[in-house]
Design an enzyme around this catalytic site. Structure first.
Site, mmCIF file in Angstrom:
data_model
loop_
_atom_site.group_PDB
_atom_site.id
_atom_site.type_symbol
_atom_site.label_atom_id
_atom_site.label_comp_id
_atom_site.label_asym_id
_atom_site.label_seq_id
_atom_site.Cartn_x
_atom_site.Cartn_y
_atom_site.Cartn_z
ATOM 1 N NE ARG A 93 37.229 -38.789 48.488
ATOM 2 C CZ ARG A 93 36.384 -37.898 48.608
ATOM 3 N NH1 ARG A 93 35.817 -37.367 49.727
ATOM 4 N NH2 ARG A 93 36.182 -36.858 47.735
ATOM 5 C CB THR A 371 33.655 -31.978 55.228
ATOM 6 O OG1 THR A 371 32.821 -32.087 53.802
ATOM 7 C CG2 THR A 371 34.741 -32.742 55.517
ATOM 8 C CB THR A 389 32.742 -35.013 54.276
ATOM 9 O OG1 THR A 389 31.982 -34.299 53.699
ATOM 10 C CG2 THR A 389 33.419 -35.973 53.179
ATOM 11 C CG ASN A 391 30.399 -33.896 48.475
ATOM 12 O OD1 ASN A 391 31.152 -32.862 48.762
ATOM 13 N ND2 ASN A 391 29.937 -33.833 47.308
ATOM 14 C CB SER A 442 39.211 -35.928 48.786
ATOM 15 O OG SER A 442 38.619 -35.345 50.158
ATOM 16 C CB SER A 443 39.346 -30.566 48.746
ATOM 17 O OG SER A 443 39.122 -30.169 47.571
ATOM 18 N N GLY A 463 35.141 -27.677 53.954
ATOM 19 C CA GLY A 463 34.943 -26.507 53.070
ATOM 20 C C GLY A 463 35.083 -26.573 51.849
ATOM 21 N N GLY A 464 35.053 -28.248 51.253
ATOM 22 C CA GLY A 464 35.246 -28.208 49.819
ATOM 23 C C GLY A 464 36.669 -27.998 49.199
#
Ligand code: DON
Length: 559
Positions: A93, A371, A389, A391, A442-443, A463-464
């Site tokens: 990340r 992403t 991603t 973002n 993060s998701s 998809g956030g």
């Protein structure tokens, strides 16, 4: 004649209700968001590479062929479950640069600016190249250059754009806002400078050169070599924050995956700084002691129950989650069965609970738009799930002049101000505040489900904040509703994230169901496509079933 009609009628009766067919293969499978990248992954496997090699090759290929999310200027997570039972999670990340500080995205009156979303200041220190290199060094088999060169070739020679990618390039406003991005991605020199159309070749010569250097010199080029120097000089010239020291200090962090159980299956998933693994484990645990599934997939009753579980989890997410190297995320308390029982007990079977009445749970004191996801299995049974991603779609919109790659806007995943929603409407607080060197919450939820100790399902999506609920729904569709993996992926999706207090439904959810849900007090909004899952299922007869989401033009392929 009659007997044939009889046989045909019986055959129809025996078919499942809506069987969309996955791609099936006997030994190995690659599912990605873009066809050329899938082919690069399959070629790496056929050349003797393992699933990690293929994942590295796909990571670089998508950086060329799926520019909205595939990247070398962003970051992500790789979850690996080896055939011998070992597991690992590589966290590559982005990190907040040393110059970053808590209020850096607030104006003089304390209101959030747009700088965390668009332009040179929006980027965290990219992790992808280091992350893919770590994966290869520790777990790969093929020569590094063999994994990077196919991407360099795609960038140099060009590739024909799919319908979806051509449309996406044309409509990206953040690309139009950056002269270099506009020149590369929105100006087809072959066609008098018009936009690219489906089928047109997209060539990226500057990116090809960077990839050729990475193929030759490894991640060193990106973090301290020629690419690093060019990147930081552009940063300095344009008011960006990333320095040579930031790049030199970037590290992949190898973490222990999060593990849990659901109805006898083992779930291996993403630990913090992802909020997703805690999310799916907590929501599944809320379902476990109920018969929510009896009312059937897509019924108002099952959607209601799952949405209420989502609402409760997202309240916890906003309060308790952030980078575990900076904030002690109370993982075991959030997944404690007694705590989950207490959360479940507050769900009303017939009525939506107002989000204002749902607070982050009492865990008994804290322990001190784009992403992409791909899933790969090799012939030895090693399984890899990668979500990475920039973002938002095309990240910050900024392409580094002379280097041809887009930079992330991952700084927006921090909570730029307590309680202020980010681009996914998610709110957060202290746990996810900006600190130099910290990784934003993060998701992303790459996940692997095991049955009897063997891989059963690999799943993930972009998809956030909707990632977590989509992974959750696909797992439930397979484990509780017994759909094949393609049906499970294609099935209409829904999403609730506590705040805003809205139940998002895809158009495929029937009008009757909508009516029932709104009568229960849900505030409903229709959204066109929730996420784009890439999944692989190990079927009972020994075949692999690959499912690329019907919502997008990805590709599953194997052999
Ligand atoms: O890490 C995260 O949660 C976000 N940066 C993911 C963004 C994303 O999935 C956007 N995709 N459509």
């Amino acid at each position: 004649m009659h007997i044939f009609r009889f046989v045909a009628a019986v055959a129809v009766l025996l078919l499942p209700l809506y069987p969309a067919q996955p791609v099936r293969a006997k030994s190995a499978m690659v599912v990605t968001r873009e066809a050329h990248a899938t082919d690069v992954g399959v070629a790496a496997l056929k050349a003797g590479g393992n699933a990690v090699d293929a994942a590295v090759a796909v990571g670089f290929a998508l950086a060329v062929t799926h520019p909205s999310a595939g990247n070398i200027g962003g970051g992500g997570f790789m979850l690996v479950r080896f055939a011998d039972g070992r597991k690992t999670f590589l966290d590559f990340r982005e990190m907040a640069p040393a110059k970053a500080s808590r209020d850096m995205y607030l104006d003089a009156s304390g209101n959030p600016t747009k700088d965390s979303v668009i332009g040179w200041r929006a980027s965290g220190v990219p992790g992808t190249v280091r992350g893919l290199e770590t994966a290869h060094k520790k777990y790969g088999k093929l020569a590094w250059s063999k994994l990077v060169t196919p991407a360099a070739d795609l960038a140099k020679n060009g590739f024909p754009l799919s319908y979806g990618t051509a449309l996406s390039l044309k409509s990206a406003r953040n690309l139009a806002a950056s002269p270099e991005s506009k020149r590369i991605f929105q100006t087809n020199a072959q066609k008098n400078g018009d936009f690219f159309e489906p089928g047109d070749l997209l060539k990226q010569p500057e990116l090809a050169k960077v990839l050729e250097r990475i193929a030759k010199h490894g991640a060193e080029d990106f973090y301290s070599g020629e690419t690093a120097k060019k990147l930081v000089s552009q940063m300095a010239a344009n008011g960006g924050t990333i320095t040579l020291e930031d790049l030199a200090h970037y590290k992949t962090v190898e973490r222990t995956p999060l593990e849990g159980k659901y109805r006898g299956f083992d779930i291996i998933t993403a630990p913090p700084p992802s909020s997703g693994g805690i999310g799916i484990l907590q929501m599944l645990a809320m379902l476990e002691k109920t018969d929510f599934a009896a009312s059937g997939a897509g019924s108002a009753k099952s959607i209601h129950f799952m949405a209420e579980a989502m609402r409760r989890y997202y309240a916890d997410r906003a309060e308790f989650m952030g980078d575990p190297d900076f904030y002690k995320v109370p993982v075991s308390k959030l997944l404690n069965p007694k705590y989950v029982d207490a959360r479940r007990a507050t769900i009303d079977a017939d009525h939506a609970t107002s989000s204002d009445e749902v607070r982050p749970g009492d865990i008994n004191g804290k322990e001190s738009t784009e992403t992409t996801h791909y899933s790969i299995v090799d012939a030895e049974g090693n399984a890899v799930a990668v979500t990475y991603t920039l973002n938002g779609g095309y990240g910050s919109g900024v392409t580094v002049p002379g280097l041809g790659f887009l930079l992330n806007n991952e700084m927006d995943d921090f909570s730029v101000k307590p309680g202020a929603p980010n681009m996914y409407g998610a709110i957060g607080g202290e746990a996810n505040s900006i600190v130099a060197g910290k990784r934003p919450l993060s998701s992303m939820t790459p996940s692997i489900v095991l049955k009897d100790g063997k891989p059963f399902l690999i799943v993930g999506t972009p998809g956030g904040t909707r990632i977590i609920t989509s992974v959750f729904e696909v797992i439930v569709n397979v484990l509780d509703f017994h759909m094949n993996v393609q049906d499970a992926v294609n099935a209409p999706r829904f999403h609730h994230q506590w705040k805003p207090d809205k139940l998002l439904l895809e158009p495929g959810i029937s009008p009757d169901t909508r009516l029932l849900l709104s009568q229960q007090g849900h505030s409903i909004e229709t959204v066109n496509a929730i996420c784009e899952v890439a999944a692989i299922q190990f079927e009972a007869d020994g075949w692999l079933a690959g499912a690329s989401d019907s919502r997008v033009d990805g590709k599953a392929a194997g052999y």
